[in-house]
Design a protein around this motif. Structure first.
Motif, mmCIF file in Angstrom:
data_model
loop_
_atom_site.group_PDB
_atom_site.id
_atom_site.type_symbol
_atom_site.label_atom_id
_atom_site.label_comp_id
_atom_site.label_asym_id
_atom_site.label_seq_id
_atom_site.Cartn_x
_atom_site.Cartn_y
_atom_site.Cartn_z
ATOM 1 N N ALA A 95 -7.976 9.511 2.573
ATOM 2 C CA ALA A 95 -7.712 9.209 1.342
ATOM 3 C C ALA A 95 -6.446 10.063 0.608
ATOM 4 O O ALA A 95 -6.162 9.419 -0.296
ATOM 5 C CB ALA A 95 -9.041 9.732 0.309
ATOM 6 N N GLY A 96 -6.157 11.315 1.271
ATOM 7 C CA GLY A 96 -5.078 11.623 0.904
ATOM 8 C C GLY A 96 -3.879 10.964 1.214
ATOM 9 O O GLY A 96 -2.825 11.473 0.616
ATOM 10 N N VAL A 97 -4.021 10.225 2.208
ATOM 11 C CA VAL A 97 -2.773 9.360 2.633
ATOM 12 C C VAL A 97 -2.665 8.121 2.065
ATOM 13 O O VAL A 97 -1.775 7.712 1.604
ATOM 14 C CB VAL A 97 -2.680 9.262 4.354
ATOM 15 N N ILE A 98 -3.845 7.439 1.857
ATOM 16 C CA ILE A 98 -3.911 6.141 1.422
ATOM 17 C C ILE A 98 -4.666 6.223 0.047
ATOM 18 O O ILE A 98 -5.678 6.808 -0.183
ATOM 19 C CB ILE A 98 -4.614 5.091 2.369
ATOM 20 N N ARG A 99 -3.761 5.600 -0.900
ATOM 21 C CA ARG A 99 -4.371 5.374 -2.416
ATOM 22 C C ARG A 99 -4.945 3.949 -2.561
ATOM 23 O O ARG A 99 -4.229 2.974 -2.825
ATOM 24 C CB ARG A 99 -3.397 5.740 -3.325
ATOM 25 N N LEU A 100 -6.289 4.080 -2.220
ATOM 26 C CA LEU A 100 -7.054 2.657 -2.129
ATOM 27 C C LEU A 100 -6.911 2.236 -3.525
ATOM 28 O O LEU A 100 -6.848 0.704 -3.703
ATOM 29 C CB LEU A 100 -8.449 2.650 -1.776
ATOM 30 N N ASP A 101 -6.847 2.990 -4.762
ATOM 31 C CA ASP A 101 -6.789 2.233 -6.117
ATOM 32 C C ASP A 101 -5.429 1.917 -6.328
ATOM 33 O O ASP A 101 -5.208 0.883 -7.198
ATOM 34 C CB ASP A 101 -7.059 3.487 -6.998
ATOM 35 N N ARG A 102 -4.428 1.875 -5.628
ATOM 36 C CA ARG A 102 -2.955 1.437 -5.734
ATOM 37 C C ARG A 102 -2.810 0.527 -4.767
ATOM 38 O O ARG A 102 -1.553 -0.154 -4.756
ATOM 39 C CB ARG A 102 -1.993 2.516 -5.587
ATOM 40 N N LEU A 103 -3.499 -0.105 -4.068
ATOM 41 C CA LEU A 103 -3.505 -1.170 -2.859
ATOM 42 C C LEU A 103 -3.250 -2.562 -3.962
ATOM 43 O O LEU A 103 -4.327 -2.704 -4.648
ATOM 44 C CB LEU A 103 -4.794 -1.351 -1.957
ATOM 45 N N LEU A 138 0.614 -1.084 -0.016
ATOM 46 C CA LEU A 138 0.094 0.112 0.012
ATOM 47 C C LEU A 138 0.767 1.279 0.038
ATOM 48 O O LEU A 138 1.761 1.609 1.159
ATOM 49 C CB LEU A 138 -0.982 -0.059 1.157
ATOM 50 N N PRO A 139 0.768 2.110 -1.060
ATOM 51 C CA PRO A 139 1.477 3.383 -1.071
ATOM 52 C C PRO A 139 0.983 4.446 -0.177
ATOM 53 O O PRO A 139 -0.286 4.428 -0.073
ATOM 54 C CB PRO A 139 1.547 3.871 -2.403
ATOM 55 N N LEU A 140 1.713 5.039 0.626
ATOM 56 C CA LEU A 140 1.409 6.042 1.508
ATOM 57 C C LEU A 140 2.245 7.468 0.985
ATOM 58 O O LEU A 140 3.199 7.522 0.813
ATOM 59 C CB LEU A 140 1.643 5.809 2.936
ATOM 60 N N ASP A 141 1.518 8.613 1.601
ATOM 61 C CA ASP A 141 1.881 9.909 0.970
ATOM 62 C C ASP A 141 2.489 10.229 2.469
ATOM 63 O O ASP A 141 1.745 10.618 3.528
ATOM 64 C CB ASP A 141 0.760 10.847 0.427
ATOM 65 N N GLY A 168 -11.054 -7.239 -0.896
ATOM 66 C CA GLY A 168 -11.664 -7.396 0.314
ATOM 67 C C GLY A 168 -11.357 -5.975 0.989
ATOM 68 O O GLY A 168 -12.343 -5.586 1.880
ATOM 69 N N LEU A 169 -10.163 -5.717 1.202
ATOM 70 C CA LEU A 169 -9.892 -4.415 1.769
ATOM 71 C C LEU A 169 -10.470 -3.191 1.222
ATOM 72 O O LEU A 169 -11.151 -2.259 2.333
ATOM 73 C CB LEU A 169 -8.331 -4.481 2.123
ATOM 74 N N ARG A 170 -10.321 -3.097 -0.101
ATOM 75 C CA ARG A 170 -11.145 -1.895 -0.612
ATOM 76 C C ARG A 170 -12.580 -1.890 -0.129
ATOM 77 O O ARG A 170 -13.071 -0.668 0.172
ATOM 78 C CB ARG A 170 -10.722 -1.851 -2.126
ATOM 79 N N SER A 171 -13.076 -2.909 -0.331
ATOM 80 C CA SER A 171 -14.779 -2.948 0.120
ATOM 81 C C SER A 171 -15.007 -2.627 1.429
ATOM 82 O O SER A 171 -16.024 -1.998 1.615
ATOM 83 C CB SER A 171 -15.056 -4.476 -0.243
ATOM 84 N N ALA A 172 -14.267 -3.050 2.345
ATOM 85 C CA ALA A 172 -14.240 -2.773 3.736
ATOM 86 C C ALA A 172 -14.061 -1.165 4.218
ATOM 87 O O ALA A 172 -14.750 -0.427 4.844
ATOM 88 C CB ALA A 172 -13.427 -3.552 4.408
ATOM 89 N N ALA A 173 -12.966 -0.609 3.319
ATOM 90 C CA ALA A 173 -12.654 0.878 3.464
ATOM 91 C C ALA A 173 -13.660 1.822 2.647
ATOM 92 O O ALA A 173 -13.911 3.109 3.214
ATOM 93 C CB ALA A 173 -11.259 1.047 3.106
ATOM 94 N N ALA A 174 -14.081 1.452 1.531
ATOM 95 C CA ALA A 174 -14.759 2.598 0.790
ATOM 96 C C ALA A 174 -15.796 3.096 1.443
ATOM 97 O O ALA A 174 -16.130 4.341 1.280
ATOM 98 C CB ALA A 174 -15.320 1.616 -0.377
ATOM 99 N N PRO A 175 -16.625 2.319 2.459
ATOM 100 C CA PRO A 175 -17.779 3.075 2.938
ATOM 101 C C PRO A 175 -17.639 3.877 4.104
ATOM 102 O O PRO A 175 -18.418 4.775 4.535
ATOM 103 C CB PRO A 175 -18.703 2.029 3.542
ATOM 104 N N VAL A 176 -16.153 3.744 4.612
ATOM 105 C CA VAL A 176 -15.835 4.675 5.791
ATOM 106 C C VAL A 176 -14.757 5.751 5.426
ATOM 107 O O VAL A 176 -14.640 6.463 6.359
ATOM 108 C CB VAL A 176 -15.425 3.684 6.860
ATOM 109 N N ILE A 177 -13.818 5.325 4.727
ATOM 110 C CA ILE A 177 -12.859 6.369 4.540
ATOM 111 C C ILE A 177 -13.075 8.002 4.131
ATOM 112 O O ILE A 177 -14.054 8.049 3.322
ATOM 113 C CB ILE A 177 -11.935 5.678 3.260
ATOM 114 N N GLY A 178 -12.556 8.782 4.591
ATOM 115 C CA GLY A 178 -12.651 10.260 4.669
ATOM 116 C C GLY A 178 -11.761 10.901 3.721
ATOM 117 O O GLY A 178 -10.985 10.463 3.354
ATOM 118 N N PRO A 179 -11.921 12.205 3.239
ATOM 119 C CA PRO A 179 -11.022 12.752 2.475
ATOM 120 C C PRO A 179 -9.671 12.938 2.783
ATOM 121 O O PRO A 179 -8.712 12.763 2.182
ATOM 122 C CB PRO A 179 -11.619 14.342 2.454
ATOM 123 N N SER A 180 -9.463 13.124 4.288
ATOM 124 C CA SER A 180 -7.955 13.336 4.709
ATOM 125 C C SER A 180 -7.348 12.045 4.740
ATOM 126 O O SER A 180 -6.336 11.823 4.260
ATOM 127 C CB SER A 180 -8.102 13.720 6.146
#
Length: 244
Positions: A88-96, A8-11, A74-86
């Motif tokens: 999402a700025g740290v974690i790029r789910l599309d690159r997981l 998982l890439p992180l900023d 599975g991780l993206r599905s779990a995170a998608a309903p709860v991840i906030g903008p801040s």
């Protein structure tokens, strides 16, 4: 239990801002504490654990590796309903990304290289040291210092730490001392449970031989040693070291 290696890439700048906005590590940035809270908020408590953040010198981004009981989808599905903008700025789910580590991957006698970041500490079964300068029963103490105080003499720090690691692999895998070494050592102050703690941090590069394949799979999922929720104890596997 299924096991997956997660990438998982992180900023890093965004991680610092995210932690600062929440008052995490007000007396100094604590990477492990920040990641502990971030991963818990996005994926759920202990879902992506153990983990390890790898950062190249002077890089503005890093890559977090971890073990989970589900893959990237599975991780993206779990995170998608709860991840906030801040977040999402740290974690790029599309690159997981992820790769499975099925139980059949491991076999008795298999040699594997590894890279692991550890806090080599012990909980004291009884008090040691003199009055006013000792340590109480139950205290967490550097394994090297604890042994030195108990024995009254000091073995090489690297030897003590490799023995500490070997004891935590016992029954599951055997550490090869001739192809294992302490690659780095430092003392670090962190915040755990609202308290400031200080202790050793080491990185070990080495080789092990699997003794119990099922137990080894459990060890990967669980991690090695203490402070596993804060970025320690994840075995990053490599080709085995060449024997001299």
């Amino acid at each position: 239990m299924s096991l997956h290696l997660i990438e998982l890439p992180l900023d890093l700048a965004a991680l610092n801002r995210w932690a600062g906005a929440r008052g995490i590590g007000r007396q100094g940035f604590d990477e492990g504490l920040a990641l502990h809270h971030l991963l818990g908020e996005v994926f759920g408590p202990a879902v992506l654990q153990p983990f390890r953040l790898m950062v190249a010198p002077r890089a503005r981004s890093g890559t977090l590796y971890g073990y989970a009981d589900r893959g990237a989808d599975g991780l993206r599905s779990a995170a998608a309903p709860v991840i906030g903008p801040s977040e999402a700025g740290v974690i790029r789910l599309d690159r997981l990304r992820s790769v499975p580590r099925p139980a059949a991957t491991w076999s008795e006698g298999m040699r594997l290289g590894f890279d692991v970041r550890l806090r080599p500490v012990v909980r004291l079964a009884s008090a040691i040291g003199g009055e006013g300068a000792g340590f109480a029963k139950g205290a967490e103490l550097d394994a090297f210092l604890a042994e030195t105080l108990r024995l009254g003499t000091a073995r090489p720090r690297e030897t003590v730490y490799l023995d500490w690691l070997s004891a935590r692999l016992a029954g599951v895998a055997e550490l090869e001392p001739e192809t294992s070494r302490m690659a780095s050592f430092r003392r670090l102050r962190s915040r755990r449970g609202g308290k400031r703690v200080e202790g050793p941090e080491i990185t070990v590069h080495g080789t092990l031989r699997i003794a119990d394949p099922a137990g080894f799979a459990d060890l990967l999922a669980r991690g090695v040693g203490r402070h596993r929720a804060y970025g320690y104890g994840m075995l990053l596997l490599r080709p085995p070291q060449r024997r001299n």
